[in-house]
Scaffold this motif. Structure first.
Motif, PDB file in Angstrom:
ATOM      1  N   UNK A 113      -0.889  32.778  25.862  1.00 65.26           N
ATOM      2  CA  UNK A 113      -1.641  34.290  25.446  1.00 65.26           C
ATOM      3  C   UNK A 113      -0.639  35.416  25.723  1.00 65.26           C
ATOM      4  N   UNK A 114      -1.069  36.644  24.342  1.00 64.11           N
ATOM      5  CA  UNK A 114       0.134  37.530  24.361  1.00 64.11           C
ATOM      6  C   UNK A 114      -1.347  39.136  24.568  1.00 64.11           C
ATOM      7  N   UNK A 115      -0.396  39.721  25.202  1.00 61.92           N
ATOM      8  CA  UNK A 115      -0.916  41.235  25.493  1.00 61.92           C
ATOM      9  C   UNK A 115      -0.155  41.867  25.630  1.00 61.92           C
ATOM     10  N   UNK A 116      -0.535  42.879  24.801  1.00 63.37           N
ATOM     11  CA  UNK A 116       0.105  44.723  24.911  1.00 63.37           C
ATOM     12  C   UNK A 116       0.845  45.022  26.751  1.00 63.37           C
ATOM     13  N   UNK A 117       1.610  44.993  27.238  1.00 60.71           N
ATOM     14  CA  UNK A 117       1.332  45.756  28.830  1.00 60.71           C
ATOM     15  C   UNK A 117       0.911  46.398  28.339  1.00 60.71           C
ATOM     16  N   UNK A 155     -17.886  41.866  45.864  1.00 59.54           N
ATOM     17  CA  UNK A 155     -16.795  42.661  44.895  1.00 59.54           C
ATOM     18  C   UNK A 155     -15.681  42.895  45.016  1.00 59.54           C
ATOM     19  N   UNK A 156     -14.299  42.471  45.215  1.00 56.00           N
ATOM     20  CA  UNK A 156     -13.091  43.624  45.266  1.00 56.00           C
ATOM     21  C   UNK A 156     -11.950  43.487  44.100  1.00 56.00           C
ATOM     22  N   UNK A 157     -11.357  44.143  44.425  1.00 58.26           N
ATOM     23  CA  UNK A 157     -10.025  44.690  43.285  1.00 58.26           C
ATOM     24  C   UNK A 157      -8.679  44.080  43.889  1.00 58.26           C
ATOM     25  N   UNK A 158      -7.833  43.160  43.356  1.00 55.05           N
ATOM     26  CA  UNK A 158      -6.779  42.871  44.029  1.00 55.05           C
ATOM     27  C   UNK A 158      -5.835  43.770  44.759  1.00 55.05           C
ATOM     28  N   UNK A 159      -5.459  43.390  45.627  1.00 61.02           N
ATOM     29  CA  UNK A 159      -4.455  44.889  45.736  1.00 61.02           C
ATOM     30  C   UNK A 159      -3.121  44.535  44.693  1.00 61.02           C
ATOM     31  N   UNK A 160      -3.034  43.173  44.563  1.00 61.31           N
ATOM     32  CA  UNK A 160      -1.887  43.591  43.520  1.00 61.31           C
ATOM     33  C   UNK A 160      -2.253  43.579  42.070  1.00 61.31           C
ATOM     34  N   UNK A 161      -3.840  44.114  41.635  1.00 56.94           N
ATOM     35  CA  UNK A 161      -3.958  44.977  40.710  1.00 56.94           C
ATOM     36  C   UNK A 161      -3.875  45.879  40.124  1.00 56.94           C
ATOM     37  N   UNK A 162      -2.606  46.761  41.771  1.00 52.25           N
ATOM     38  CA  UNK A 162      -3.124  48.348  41.577  1.00 52.25           C
ATOM     39  C   UNK A 162      -1.999  48.073  40.583  1.00 52.25           C
ATOM     40  N   UNK A 163      -1.448  49.689  39.745  1.00 46.96           N
ATOM     41  CA  UNK A 163      -1.097  49.831  38.829  1.00 46.96           C
ATOM     42  C   UNK A 163       0.561  49.651  38.927  1.00 46.96           C
ATOM     43  N   UNK A 164       0.762  49.951  40.696  1.00 44.14           N
ATOM     44  CA  UNK A 164       2.639  49.812  40.029  1.00 44.14           C
ATOM     45  C   UNK A 164       2.961  48.361  40.619  1.00 44.14           C
ATOM     46  N   UNK A 167       3.020  46.834  37.317  1.00 37.90           N
ATOM     47  CA  UNK A 167       4.575  46.430  36.520  1.00 37.90           C
ATOM     48  C   UNK A 167       5.495  46.110  38.044  1.00 37.90           C
ATOM     49  N   UNK A 168       5.280  46.121  38.863  1.00 33.19           N
ATOM     50  CA  UNK A 168       6.638  44.709  39.481  1.00 33.19           C
ATOM     51  C   UNK A 168       6.545  43.594  38.607  1.00 33.19           C
ATOM     52  N   UNK A 169       4.713  42.566  38.444  1.00 30.46           N
ATOM     53  CA  UNK A 169       4.231  41.682  38.091  1.00 30.46           C
ATOM     54  C   UNK A 169       4.615  41.708  36.792  1.00 30.46           C
ATOM     55  N   UNK A 170       4.777  42.793  36.579  1.00 31.74           N
ATOM     56  CA  UNK A 170       5.370  42.699  34.747  1.00 31.74           C
ATOM     57  C   UNK A 170       7.058  42.585  34.589  1.00 31.74           C
ATOM     58  N   UNK A 171       7.422  42.447  35.321  1.00 30.65           N
ATOM     59  CA  UNK A 171       9.355  42.837  35.347  1.00 30.65           C
ATOM     60  C   UNK A 171       9.806  41.359  35.251  1.00 30.65           C
TER      61      UNK A 171
END
Ligand code: AMP
Length: 217
Positions: A113-117, A155-164, A167-171
């Motif tokens: 599955x493909x989506x822009x960064x 409900x919660x936000x995953x810590x690793x969903x924060x933008x910084x 970006x590391x996960x995308x790298x």
């Protein structure tokens, strides 16, 4: 039905996996979910995995390969499953092929599955999950509510969903996971699906791809 759902974080693999589970009544095996559960329960696996996950890095291959070997042991699971978030490196993909051969598992397809960064960063910043039932929402769907519309869970936000961290996960995806596209393309098992559309339409594209390529389904 045995499928690998493949792609960077935030392309909607978890959401699409849940729809495919309803369609095919198969098991959803998400290494991310299994690892988060282990971290929450502070098991030896969770203790080892936590620092890698917090930094947006991959958990070492031997740990996740061992985990998948355990999960695929029961016969009813290995007959009908979706793998979500595994494999993520070439050694994992090779270990998985060897495991499939050993257990006599055949793969129906690998859906990439493909989506822009930029869209991924936006989506993950807006993603909220239910601690109780695992449902996934966008902030807009929740209209300010902090409770799961399905079960009332928190409900919660995953810590690793924060933008910084995203970006590391995308790298990490680019360096370590994207080479798998060629690996699966070479063995003619890969189908690319455009994940920029609405959830229901992406689901349709995935089903079309599975039915088109595998008349045996
Ligand atoms: P996910 O929920 O799939 O985005 O995974 C969350 C985190 O769990 C990743 O950022 C990794 O730290 C870890 N993880 C999940 N699956 C794997 C895998 N196949 N190999 C290594 N690490 C993984």
């Amino acid at each position: 039905m045995n499928i690998i759902l493949f792609g960077p974080p935030g392309v909607g693999k978890g959401t699409q996996a849940k729809l495919l589970v309803e369609e095919f009544r198969c098991s959803h095996i998400s290494t991310g979910d299994l690892l988060r559960e282990a971290v929450k329960n502070q098991t030896p696996l969770g203790v080892k995995a936590k620092s890698f996950m917090d930094g947006g890095n991959l958990v070492p291959d031997e740990i996740v390969i061992g985990l998948i070997e355990e999960v695929l042991k029961p016969e009813d699971i290995r007959r009908n499953f979706i793998l979500d978030g595994f494999p993520r490196t070439l050694p994992q993909a090779k270990a998985l092929d060897a495991l499939f051969e050993r257990l006599g598992i055949s793969l129906n397809g690998v859906i990439s599955v493909q989506v822009d960064n930029e869209e991924i960063i936006r989506r993950l910043d807006q993603r909220r999950l239910c601690r109780n039932c695992g449902a996934i929402y966008t902030v807009a769907q929740l209209a300010g509510s902090r409770q799961c519309p399905k079960c009332g869970g928190e409900l919660y936000q995953r810590d690793d969903d924060k933008p910084d961290t995203v970006r590391r996960r995308l790298e990490v995806y680019q360096q370590q996971t994207s080479p798998l596209i060629d690996y699966y393309r070479q063995t003619k098992r890969l189908t690319k699906v455009d994940g920029m559309h609405q959830v229901a339409y992406v689901h349709k594209l995935i089903l079309d791809a599975l039915y088109r390529d595998r008349t045996s389904i």
